[in-house]
Design a protein around this motif. Structure first.
Motif, PDB file in Angstrom:
ATOM      1  N   GLU A   1       4.212  -2.817 -12.830  1.00  0.00           N
ATOM      2  CA  GLU A   1       4.171  -2.019 -11.604  1.00  0.00           C
ATOM      3  C   GLU A   1       4.547  -2.842 -10.376  1.00  0.00           C
ATOM      4  N   GLU A   2       5.129  -4.026 -10.611  1.00  0.00           N
ATOM      5  CA  GLU A   2       5.538  -4.891  -9.503  1.00  0.00           C
ATOM      6  C   GLU A   2       7.000  -5.262  -9.661  1.00  0.00           C
ATOM      7  N   ILE A   3       7.579  -5.722  -8.550  1.00  0.00           N
ATOM      8  CA  ILE A   3       8.939  -6.256  -8.587  1.00  0.00           C
ATOM      9  C   ILE A   3       8.846  -7.694  -8.091  1.00  0.00           C
ATOM     10  N   ARG A   4       9.291  -8.637  -8.896  1.00  0.00           N
ATOM     11  CA  ARG A   4       9.306 -10.038  -8.458  1.00  0.00           C
ATOM     12  C   ARG A   4      10.725 -10.349  -7.993  1.00  0.00           C
ATOM     13  N   VAL A   5      10.824 -10.926  -6.797  1.00  0.00           N
ATOM     14  CA  VAL A   5      12.117 -11.316  -6.252  1.00  0.00           C
ATOM     15  C   VAL A   5      12.105 -12.832  -6.113  1.00  0.00           C
ATOM     16  N   SER A   6      13.061 -13.505  -6.757  1.00  0.00           N
ATOM     17  CA  SER A   6      13.103 -14.962  -6.671  1.00  0.00           C
ATOM     18  C   SER A   6      14.461 -15.409  -6.147  1.00  0.00           C
ATOM     19  N   GLY A   7      14.457 -16.580  -5.524  1.00  0.00           N
ATOM     20  CA  GLY A   7      15.688 -17.133  -4.976  1.00  0.00           C
ATOM     21  C   GLY A   7      15.443 -18.547  -4.490  1.00  0.00           C
ATOM     22  N   LYS A   8      16.528 -19.278  -4.228  1.00  0.00           N
ATOM     23  CA  LYS A   8      16.400 -20.669  -3.793  1.00  0.00           C
ATOM     24  C   LYS A   8      16.080 -20.782  -2.303  1.00  0.00           C
ATOM     25  N   LYS A   9      16.564 -19.814  -1.496  1.00  0.00           N
ATOM     26  CA  LYS A   9      16.386 -19.906  -0.046  1.00  0.00           C
ATOM     27  C   LYS A   9      15.313 -18.933   0.449  1.00  0.00           C
ATOM     28  N   ILE A  10      14.373 -19.468   1.199  1.00  0.00           N
ATOM     29  CA  ILE A  10      13.317 -18.627   1.768  1.00  0.00           C
ATOM     30  C   ILE A  10      13.922 -17.591   2.722  1.00  0.00           C
ATOM     31  N   ASP A  11      14.971 -17.971   3.437  1.00  0.00           N
ATOM     32  CA  ASP A  11      15.630 -17.038   4.365  1.00  0.00           C
ATOM     33  C   ASP A  11      16.144 -15.796   3.627  1.00  0.00           C
ATOM     34  N   ASP A  12      16.693 -15.998   2.423  1.00  0.00           N
ATOM     35  CA  ASP A  12      17.182 -14.863   1.631  1.00  0.00           C
ATOM     36  C   ASP A  12      16.027 -13.943   1.243  1.00  0.00           C
ATOM     37  N   LEU A  13      14.893 -14.550   0.870  1.00  0.00           N
ATOM     38  CA  LEU A  13      13.729 -13.737   0.478  1.00  0.00           C
ATOM     39  C   LEU A  13      13.216 -12.944   1.684  1.00  0.00           C
ATOM     40  N   GLN A  14      13.201 -13.579   2.856  1.00  0.00           N
ATOM     41  CA  GLN A  14      12.760 -12.866   4.053  1.00  0.00           C
ATOM     42  C   GLN A  14      13.722 -11.736   4.401  1.00  0.00           C
ATOM     43  N   ALA A  15      15.006 -11.944   4.153  1.00  0.00           N
ATOM     44  CA  ALA A  15      16.001 -10.890   4.385  1.00  0.00           C
ATOM     45  C   ALA A  15      15.761  -9.708   3.445  1.00  0.00           C
ATOM     46  N   VAL A  16      15.339 -10.009   2.207  1.00  0.00           N
ATOM     47  CA  VAL A  16      15.033  -8.946   1.241  1.00  0.00           C
ATOM     48  C   VAL A  16      13.838  -8.122   1.731  1.00  0.00           C
ATOM     49  N   ILE A  17      12.799  -8.788   2.227  1.00  0.00           N
ATOM     50  CA  ILE A  17      11.623  -8.072   2.740  1.00  0.00           C
ATOM     51  C   ILE A  17      12.035  -7.136   3.873  1.00  0.00           C
ATOM     52  N   ALA A  18      12.855  -7.647   4.800  1.00  0.00           N
ATOM     53  CA  ALA A  18      13.333  -6.823   5.920  1.00  0.00           C
ATOM     54  C   ALA A  18      14.133  -5.629   5.402  1.00  0.00           C
ATOM     55  N   LEU A  19      14.988  -5.867   4.408  1.00  0.00           N
ATOM     56  CA  LEU A  19      15.808  -4.810   3.825  1.00  0.00           C
ATOM     57  C   LEU A  19      14.942  -3.715   3.197  1.00  0.00           C
TER      58      LEU A  19
ATOM     59  N   ARG B   1      11.772  -3.059   3.732  1.00  0.00           N
ATOM     60  CA  ARG B   1      10.969  -2.371   4.761  1.00  0.00           C
ATOM     61  C   ARG B   1      11.762  -1.266   5.453  1.00  0.00           C
ATOM     62  N   LYS B   2      13.094  -1.448   5.545  1.00  0.00           N
ATOM     63  CA  LYS B   2      13.941  -0.456   6.225  1.00  0.00           C
ATOM     64  C   LYS B   2      14.238   0.758   5.339  1.00  0.00           C
ATOM     65  N   MET B   3      13.964   0.659   4.053  1.00  0.00           N
ATOM     66  CA  MET B   3      14.230   1.778   3.146  1.00  0.00           C
ATOM     67  C   MET B   3      13.209   2.883   3.434  1.00  0.00           C
ATOM     68  N   GLU B   4      13.691   3.990   4.019  1.00  0.00           N
ATOM     69  CA  GLU B   4      12.775   5.010   4.512  1.00  0.00           C
ATOM     70  C   GLU B   4      12.361   6.055   3.483  1.00  0.00           C
ATOM     71  N   ASP B   5      13.138   6.208   2.431  1.00  0.00           N
ATOM     72  CA  ASP B   5      12.856   7.292   1.485  1.00  0.00           C
ATOM     73  C   ASP B   5      11.900   6.891   0.367  1.00  0.00           C
ATOM     74  N   LEU B   6      11.222   5.752   0.523  1.00  0.00           N
ATOM     75  CA  LEU B   6      10.289   5.309  -0.513  1.00  0.00           C
ATOM     76  C   LEU B   6       8.929   5.984  -0.326  1.00  0.00           C
ATOM     77  N   LYS B   7       8.318   6.385  -1.430  1.00  0.00           N
ATOM     78  CA  LYS B   7       7.011   7.044  -1.367  1.00  0.00           C
ATOM     79  C   LYS B   7       5.863   6.037  -1.402  1.00  0.00           C
ATOM     80  N   ALA B   8       6.035   4.954  -2.124  1.00  0.00           N
ATOM     81  CA  ALA B   8       4.932   4.002  -2.317  1.00  0.00           C
ATOM     82  C   ALA B   8       4.658   3.184  -1.058  1.00  0.00           C
ATOM     83  N   PRO B   9       3.373   2.906  -0.794  1.00  0.00           N
ATOM     84  CA  PRO B   9       3.002   2.025   0.314  1.00  0.00           C
ATOM     85  C   PRO B   9       3.169   0.569  -0.130  1.00  0.00           C
ATOM     86  N   LEU B  10       4.263  -0.046   0.230  1.00  0.00           N
ATOM     87  CA  LEU B  10       4.611  -1.355  -0.320  1.00  0.00           C
ATOM     88  C   LEU B  10       3.810  -2.498   0.290  1.00  0.00           C
ATOM     89  N   VAL B  11       3.474  -3.465  -0.555  1.00  0.00           N
ATOM     90  CA  VAL B  11       2.794  -4.679  -0.156  1.00  0.00           C
ATOM     91  C   VAL B  11       3.636  -5.852  -0.647  1.00  0.00           C
TER      92      VAL B  11
END
Length: 168
Positions: free
Chosen positions: A133-151, A153-163
């Motif tokens: 029930e989780e999605i693990r996102v891995s990468g070498k650069k922390i900046d890329d991971l932070q960009a994924v979080i921002a991306l 968060r912008k997805m508006e059509d999601l039903k789940a309250p993401l953490v």
């Protein structure tokens, strides 16, 4: 040569049930003191096992007011309004109305696939993987991971309250 360290974080949809109970108690207290609810039968019932919450009152407008009170208490406690998904609205005895909500505390398979696809389409150098029930996102650069979080968060059509957690 030292291999560069992989960083990762998890995307999940957990709900702090203790905070949910606190929000419900606060909502009940507020309803008990409000003039517009004086003499009106209202109920907020949480069924933890079934992961449902029901609200009942005398009219649609009272149900809506009750939901607004509950949502404001949830938000103050850091809980997402997306945690409640209306399942059924029905008339019950005495002309009262009951609304049943499913408590959303996981990412369903379709939504997980949609998140993973959006991450892959972003062309960031990260690897998303669905793990239960989780999605693990891995990468070498922390900046890329932070960009994924921002991306995500912008997805508006999601039903789940993401953490977003376990950032390492």
């Amino acid at each position: 040569m030292a291999k560069s360290k992989e960083h990762y974080f998890d995307i999940s949809a957990k709900l702090d049930m203790m905070e949910m109970k606190n929000a419900i108690e606060q909502a009940k207290k507020e309803v008990a003191t409000r003039f517009d609810f004086k003499g009106v039968v209202t109920e907020i019932n949480l069924n933890e096992k079934a992961k449902t919450l029901s609200l009942s009152s005398s009219s649609e407008s009272k149900i809506d007011a009750l939901k607004d009170i509950l949502l404001s208490k949830m938000i103050k406690r850091g809980l997402s309004p997306k945690s409640l998904d209306e399942v059924k609205r029905e008339g019950i005895s005495g002309g009262n109305i009951k609304v049943i909500y499913r408590i959303v505390d996981s990412i369903d398979k379709e939504e997980a696939k949609k998140i993973v696809k959006a991450i892959k389409d972003s062309k960031l150098k990260v690897t998303p993987a669905i793990q239960g029930e989780e999605i693990r996102v891995s990468g070498k650069k922390i900046d890329d991971l932070q960009a994924v979080i921002a991306l995500v968060r912008k997805m508006e059509d999601l039903k789940a309250p993401l953490v977003f957690g376990n950032f390492k």
